[in-house]
Scaffold this motif. Sequence first.
Motif, PDB file in Angstrom:
ATOM      1  N   ALA A 197     -33.636  23.004  -6.150  1.00  0.00           N
ATOM      2  CA  ALA A 197     -33.834  23.382  -4.745  1.00  0.00           C
ATOM      3  C   ALA A 197     -33.392  22.260  -3.814  1.00  0.00           C
ATOM      4  N   ARG A 198     -33.712  21.006  -4.151  1.00  0.00           N
ATOM      5  CA  ARG A 198     -33.296  19.873  -3.317  1.00  0.00           C
ATOM      6  C   ARG A 198     -31.775  19.782  -3.239  1.00  0.00           C
ATOM      7  N   LEU A 199     -31.127  19.968  -4.384  1.00  0.00           N
ATOM      8  CA  LEU A 199     -29.668  19.889  -4.407  1.00  0.00           C
ATOM      9  C   LEU A 199     -29.037  20.983  -3.556  1.00  0.00           C
ATOM     10  N   ARG A 200     -29.511  22.191  -3.697  1.00  0.00           N
ATOM     11  CA  ARG A 200     -28.936  23.306  -2.929  1.00  0.00           C
ATOM     12  C   ARG A 200     -29.198  23.127  -1.440  1.00  0.00           C
ATOM     13  N   ALA A 201     -30.371  22.607  -1.100  1.00  0.00           N
ATOM     14  CA  ALA A 201     -30.658  22.356   0.319  1.00  0.00           C
ATOM     15  C   ALA A 201     -29.740  21.294   0.891  1.00  0.00           C
ATOM     16  N   ALA A 202     -29.257  20.391   0.032  1.00  0.00           N
ATOM     17  CA  ALA A 202     -28.347  19.324   0.465  1.00  0.00           C
ATOM     18  C   ALA A 202     -26.886  19.758   0.417  1.00  0.00           C
ATOM     19  N   GLY A 203     -26.642  21.045   0.149  1.00  0.00           N
ATOM     20  CA  GLY A 203     -25.280  21.561   0.201  1.00  0.00           C
ATOM     21  C   GLY A 203     -24.543  21.614  -1.124  1.00  0.00           C
ATOM     22  N   TRP A 204     -25.258  21.392  -2.223  1.00  0.00           N
ATOM     23  CA  TRP A 204     -24.626  21.440  -3.538  1.00  0.00           C
ATOM     24  C   TRP A 204     -24.622  22.862  -4.089  1.00  0.00           C
ATOM     25  N   ILE A 205     -23.536  23.214  -4.773  1.00  0.00           N
ATOM     26  CA  ILE A 205     -23.521  24.407  -5.616  1.00  0.00           C
ATOM     27  C   ILE A 205     -23.956  23.955  -7.011  1.00  0.00           C
ATOM     28  N   VAL A 206     -24.988  24.597  -7.536  1.00  0.00           N
ATOM     29  CA  VAL A 206     -25.529  24.199  -8.833  1.00  0.00           C
ATOM     30  C   VAL A 206     -25.319  25.336  -9.832  1.00  0.00           C
ATOM     31  N   ILE A 207     -24.647  25.030 -10.927  1.00  0.00           N
ATOM     32  CA  ILE A 207     -24.450  25.994 -12.001  1.00  0.00           C
ATOM     33  C   ILE A 207     -25.357  25.578 -13.144  1.00  0.00           C
ATOM     34  N   GLU A 208     -26.320  26.427 -13.451  1.00  0.00           N
ATOM     35  CA  GLU A 208     -27.299  26.133 -14.484  1.00  0.00           C
ATOM     36  C   GLU A 208     -26.846  26.777 -15.794  1.00  0.00           C
ATOM     37  N   VAL A 209     -26.677  25.959 -16.804  1.00  0.00           N
ATOM     38  CA  VAL A 209     -26.137  26.410 -18.083  1.00  0.00           C
ATOM     39  C   VAL A 209     -27.272  26.519 -19.103  1.00  0.00           C
ATOM     40  N   THR A 210     -27.464  27.714 -19.624  1.00  0.00           N
ATOM     41  CA  THR A 210     -28.428  27.950 -20.693  1.00  0.00           C
ATOM     42  C   THR A 210     -27.681  28.044 -22.026  1.00  0.00           C
ATOM     43  N   ALA A 211     -28.444  28.136 -23.105  1.00  0.00           N
ATOM     44  CA  ALA A 211     -27.818  28.295 -24.422  1.00  0.00           C
ATOM     45  C   ALA A 211     -26.996  29.565 -24.477  1.00  0.00           C
ATOM     46  N   ALA A 212     -27.487  30.628 -23.829  1.00  0.00           N
ATOM     47  CA  ALA A 212     -26.751  31.897 -23.824  1.00  0.00           C
ATOM     48  C   ALA A 212     -25.424  31.753 -23.087  1.00  0.00           C
ATOM     49  N   LEU A 213     -25.427  31.080 -21.941  1.00  0.00           N
ATOM     50  CA  LEU A 213     -24.189  30.904 -21.186  1.00  0.00           C
ATOM     51  C   LEU A 213     -23.226  29.999 -21.937  1.00  0.00           C
ATOM     52  N   LEU A 214     -23.751  29.018 -22.638  1.00  0.00           N
ATOM     53  CA  LEU A 214     -22.887  28.103 -23.378  1.00  0.00           C
ATOM     54  C   LEU A 214     -22.096  28.837 -24.459  1.00  0.00           C
ATOM     55  N   LYS A 215     -22.674  29.912 -24.994  1.00  0.00           N
ATOM     56  CA  LYS A 215     -21.969  30.714 -25.996  1.00  0.00           C
ATOM     57  C   LYS A 215     -20.868  31.568 -25.376  1.00  0.00           C
ATOM     58  N   ASN A 216     -20.962  31.804 -24.072  1.00  0.00           N
ATOM     59  CA  ASN A 216     -19.983  32.637 -23.362  1.00  0.00           C
ATOM     60  C   ASN A 216     -19.056  31.725 -22.568  1.00  0.00           C
ATOM     61  N   GLU A 217     -18.107  31.117 -23.263  1.00  0.00           N
ATOM     62  CA  GLU A 217     -17.252  30.107 -22.641  1.00  0.00           C
ATOM     63  C   GLU A 217     -16.485  30.653 -21.443  1.00  0.00           C
ATOM     64  N   VAL A 218     -15.988  31.868 -21.563  1.00  0.00           N
ATOM     65  CA  VAL A 218     -15.179  32.443 -20.484  1.00  0.00           C
ATOM     66  C   VAL A 218     -15.996  32.554 -19.206  1.00  0.00           C
ATOM     67  N   GLU A 219     -17.237  33.016 -19.327  1.00  0.00           N
ATOM     68  CA  GLU A 219     -18.082  33.165 -18.143  1.00  0.00           C
ATOM     69  C   GLU A 219     -18.470  31.803 -17.572  1.00  0.00           C
ATOM     70  N   LEU A 220     -18.769  30.848 -18.441  1.00  0.00           N
ATOM     71  CA  LEU A 220     -19.088  29.498 -17.973  1.00  0.00           C
ATOM     72  C   LEU A 220     -17.932  28.930 -17.163  1.00  0.00           C
ATOM     73  N   VAL A 221     -16.731  29.027 -17.702  1.00  0.00           N
ATOM     74  CA  VAL A 221     -15.559  28.493 -17.010  1.00  0.00           C
ATOM     75  C   VAL A 221     -15.316  29.244 -15.713  1.00  0.00           C
ATOM     76  N   ARG A 222     -15.511  30.564 -15.728  1.00  0.00           N
ATOM     77  CA  ARG A 222     -15.303  31.350 -14.502  1.00  0.00           C
ATOM     78  C   ARG A 222     -16.220  30.879 -13.389  1.00  0.00           C
ATOM     79  N   ARG A 223     -17.478  30.612 -13.731  1.00  0.00           N
ATOM     80  CA  ARG A 223     -18.437  30.188 -12.707  1.00  0.00           C
ATOM     81  C   ARG A 223     -18.066  28.814 -12.134  1.00  0.00           C
ATOM     82  N   VAL A 224     -17.682  27.895 -13.009  1.00  0.00           N
ATOM     83  CA  VAL A 224     -17.316  26.562 -12.531  1.00  0.00           C
ATOM     84  C   VAL A 224     -16.049  26.630 -11.692  1.00  0.00           C
ATOM     85  N   ARG A 225     -15.055  27.363 -12.164  1.00  0.00           N
ATOM     86  CA  ARG A 225     -13.799  27.466 -11.424  1.00  0.00           C
ATOM     87  C   ARG A 225     -14.038  28.124 -10.063  1.00  0.00           C
ATOM     88  N   SER A 226     -14.863  29.163 -10.031  1.00  0.00           N
ATOM     89  CA  SER A 226     -15.160  29.837  -8.767  1.00  0.00           C
ATOM     90  C   SER A 226     -15.853  28.903  -7.786  1.00  0.00           C
TER      91      SER A 226
END
Length: 249
Positions: free
Chosen positions: A215-244
Motif C-alpha cells: 500500500a505504501r509503494l502504490r501510494a508513492a506512485g509505484w506499480i507493484v506486481i506481486e508474484v505467487t507460486a502460481a504466477l511463477l508457473k505461468n511465465e507468459v502471464e508474468l512477462v505480460r504483466r511486467v511488460r505492460s
Amino acid sequence: MSGGQFFSHETAAALWGAPFPLARDANGAAARLPPSVHVSVFGTAPLPRIDGVIGHRARIETSNARELDGLMVASAATTWAALGRLPLYDVVAVGDYLCRAWRVGVGRPDSGRDAITSRADLAEAVASGRRVGIRRLRTALELVREDSWSPRETRVRCILSDYALPEPALNVDVFGVEGEFLACLDLAYLREKVAVEYHGILHSRTYAKDVERMARLRAAGWIVIEVTAALLKNEVELVRRVRSALRAR
C-alpha cells in the motif's frame, strides 16, 4: 573418510547452505527420497563403495577442498562448477547464493558479512578444465548476481531476461519524497517505478506487514506486481504483466 576424500557436488552445496528445489513425485507432491551422499577422491585412491554414497574422481587441476565445520568439503567455487547437470535456473540460484554481497541497508540482517565466494572464483573454477555441463555453467555464470536473496527471485529474474525484458535492480531500498523508508524491493525498475515482489510461503507469516508495504509503494506512485507460486508457473502471464507495467510508464 580417508585422506584425499571430501564431500562434493550436491552434498557440498548442502553443507555450504545453498538452496535446492524439492524433489517431487509424479503428482507434484514433495518426494521422500533417501538422499545420496557425494564423495570425491583425489588421485588414484579407491572410490568409496558404500550404499547411499556416490563416488567421484577429482583432479587437483580442477578441484579444491577445504575444512568446513570440521569436514573436508569441496570449495564453494569447486562445488558450483560440479553442478552443471542441474537445470539452468537452479545453477544460477546456487551461484547467486554463494556470491551474495551482504550490503548495508535498512533492517538487513548480517550486513557486512563476507560473501562465500565471488563470480571471479566461479569463472576460474569453470575455466580450470573439463566440466560436466560446461556450456550450461558458462551461461549460468553470466546470469549470477550479487544481490539476489532467494532462488525464487533468481527464477523471476531469469524468466524476465529470457523474454528479453530489461534487467531489474535487485533488493534495493526505496524511499519516499520526504526520505521515509518505503520498502526493500525484490526486483525493481527504478526509473519506471515498477516493483516485482515474490510472495512465497514464508510471506504468510508477515502477511499484514506485506499488505501495508504494498500500500505504501502504490501510494508513492509505484506499480507493484506481486508474484505467487502460481504466477511463477505461468511465465507468459508474468512477462505480460511486467511488460505492460513498463509500457505504462
